[in-house]
Design a protein around this motif. Structure first.
Motif, short mmCIF file in Angstrom:
data_model
loop_
_atom_site.label_atom_id
_atom_site.label_comp_id
_atom_site.label_asym_id
_atom_site.label_seq_id
_atom_site.Cartn_x
_atom_site.Cartn_y
_atom_site.Cartn_z
N VAL A 43 26.27 42.31 29.29
CA VAL A 43 26.02 40.74 28.88
C VAL A 43 25.41 40.72 27.61
N LEU A 44 24.75 41.47 27.08
CA LEU A 44 24.33 41.48 25.53
C LEU A 44 25.34 41.61 24.71
N LEU A 45 26.24 42.57 24.83
CA LEU A 45 27.55 42.73 24.08
C LEU A 45 28.35 41.34 24.23
N GLY A 46 28.51 40.74 25.15
CA GLY A 46 28.96 39.48 25.31
C GLY A 46 28.40 38.26 24.36
N ARG A 47 27.08 38.38 24.47
CA ARG A 47 26.27 37.48 24.04
C ARG A 47 26.27 37.72 22.16
N TYR A 48 26.30 38.93 22.05
CA TYR A 48 26.38 39.28 20.50
C TYR A 48 27.69 38.66 20.02
N GLY A 49 28.86 38.88 20.65
CA GLY A 49 30.37 38.39 20.21
C GLY A 49 30.09 36.90 20.18
N ASP A 50 29.51 36.23 21.13
CA ASP A 50 29.54 34.71 21.04
C ASP A 50 28.52 34.09 19.95
N VAL A 51 27.40 35.06 19.79
CA VAL A 51 26.64 34.27 18.54
C VAL A 51 27.35 34.75 17.35
N TRP A 52 28.15 36.14 17.10
CA TRP A 52 28.74 36.07 15.90
C TRP A 52 29.69 35.02 15.69
N TYR A 53 30.72 35.14 16.69
CA TYR A 53 31.62 33.82 16.48
C TYR A 53 31.08 32.55 16.16
N GLU A 54 29.93 32.07 16.52
CA GLU A 54 29.42 30.78 16.55
C GLU A 54 28.84 30.68 15.08
N GLY A 55 28.14 31.81 14.66
CA GLY A 55 27.75 31.90 13.24
C GLY A 55 28.70 31.77 12.40
N PHE A 56 30.11 32.45 12.58
CA PHE A 56 31.05 32.55 11.68
C PHE A 56 31.52 31.09 11.53
N LYS A 57 31.65 30.52 12.68
CA LYS A 57 32.34 29.05 12.65
C LYS A 57 31.47 28.00 11.92
N ALA A 59 29.10 28.94 9.68
CA ALA A 59 29.18 29.30 8.15
C ALA A 59 30.54 28.41 7.59
N GLN A 60 31.66 28.59 8.36
CA GLN A 60 32.77 27.78 7.86
C GLN A 60 32.68 26.38 7.74
N GLU A 61 31.91 25.73 8.73
CA GLU A 61 31.74 24.32 8.65
C GLU A 61 30.62 23.87 7.40
N TYR A 62 29.65 24.90 7.44
CA TYR A 62 28.92 24.71 6.32
C TYR A 62 29.42 24.72 4.99
N GLN A 63 30.29 25.53 4.88
CA GLN A 63 31.23 25.74 3.61
C GLN A 63 31.87 24.74 3.43
N GLU A 64 32.62 24.01 4.39
CA GLU A 64 33.48 22.89 4.39
C GLU A 64 32.73 21.60 3.80
N ASN A 65 31.54 21.45 4.66
CA ASN A 65 30.80 20.22 4.38
C ASN A 65 30.18 20.23 2.93
N MET A 66 29.72 21.43 2.48
CA MET A 66 29.01 21.43 1.07
C MET A 66 30.05 21.87 0.06
N ASN A 67 31.41 21.48 0.30
CA ASN A 67 32.23 22.12 -0.58
C ASN A 67 32.06 23.28 -1.66
N ILE A 68 31.74 24.22 -0.79
CA ILE A 68 31.49 25.39 -1.48
C ILE A 68 32.84 26.45 -1.69
N GLY A 69 33.06 26.58 -2.78
CA GLY A 69 34.46 27.36 -3.03
C GLY A 69 34.51 28.55 -2.07
N CYS A 70 33.33 29.61 -2.11
CA CYS A 70 33.58 30.51 -1.37
C CYS A 70 31.92 31.03 -0.74
N ILE A 71 32.06 31.35 0.32
CA ILE A 71 30.97 31.55 1.19
C ILE A 71 29.93 32.33 0.26
N THR A 72 30.65 33.43 -0.20
CA THR A 72 29.55 34.25 -0.95
C THR A 72 28.99 33.97 -2.16
#
Length: 202
Positions: A43-57, A59-72
């Motif tokens: 269950v924890l592994l599944g949650r970890y995967g979900d959180v990682w995926y949601e966090g990545f998405k 970050a992508q959304e934040y990058q797009e909204n803030m017009n940041i060229g690269c997340i780094t």
């Protein structure tokens, strides 16, 4: 069956069998715990995967909204601020869900009732008098009259020390009496109880 065993040997054999039975029960319990832990790990592994995926998405959304060229390009301070904001929002949502749970509602109601009862039955603290006497004052404007300065103000007056105005009047500072302090304290408790009840009904 026991074959040609001494009574003491029989007793030892019975004890050994009983101990063996306890060990088997303990082993069975441990195996069940292992299965339970393995299930929780899944269950924890599944949650970890979900959180990682949601966090990545996110970050992508934040990058797009803030017009940041690269997340780094995002500074460590900004990453920390976003993390704290996300944590705060999560805790708010979790608290809201817990508050809606029937068990949590019952606990909140019980805690409220205990608080109301405590303030309703509260008595004057034993050492409150010593701590309150002389601590609270109020001013009565033009509450003091100086007979020496009534018609002719005298800055060197020995009665009012020159504090009176042209009419011989000056402000009077009075101390709140202990009985009034008690009434105020009890009244404040009563008002707080009323607020608690209204909050519990809403």
């Amino acid at each position: 069956m026991f074959f040609n065993c001494e009574p003491s040997d029989r007793s030892k054999l019975i004890d050994a069998r009983a101990e063996n039975a306890k060990l088997r029960e303990r082993l069975k319990e441990l195996e069940q715990n292992v299965q339970k832990l393995e299930s929780e790990v899944c269950v924890l592994l599944g949650r970890y995967g979900d959180v990682w995926y949601e966090g990545f998405k996110s970050a992508q959304e934040y990058q797009e909204n803030m017009n940041i060229g690269c997340i780094t390009d995002i500074s460590p301070d900004n990453i920390l601020a976003m993390s704290e904001a996300a944590e705060t929002e999560y805790l708010k949502q979790a608290a809201s869900k817990n508050a809606e749970h029937p068990r949590q509602k019952a606990l909140n109601k019980f805690a409220l009732e205990q608080k109301v009862e405590a303030f309703e039955n509260a008595q004057i603290p034993r050492h409150a008098k010593a701590g309150c006497i002389g601590e609270f004052n109020f001013v009565i404007e033009d509450g003091r009259v100086c007979p020496e300065c009534w018609q002719d103000k005298d800055d060197s007056c020995h009665m009012c020390n020159g504090e009176s105005d042209e009419s011989g009047l000056s402000d009077l500072t009075a101390t709140v009496p202990w009985d009034l302090c008690k009434d105020i304290w009890l009244r404040m408790n009563k008002i707080y109880v009323e607020q608690l009840r209204k909050g519990g009904e809403s």
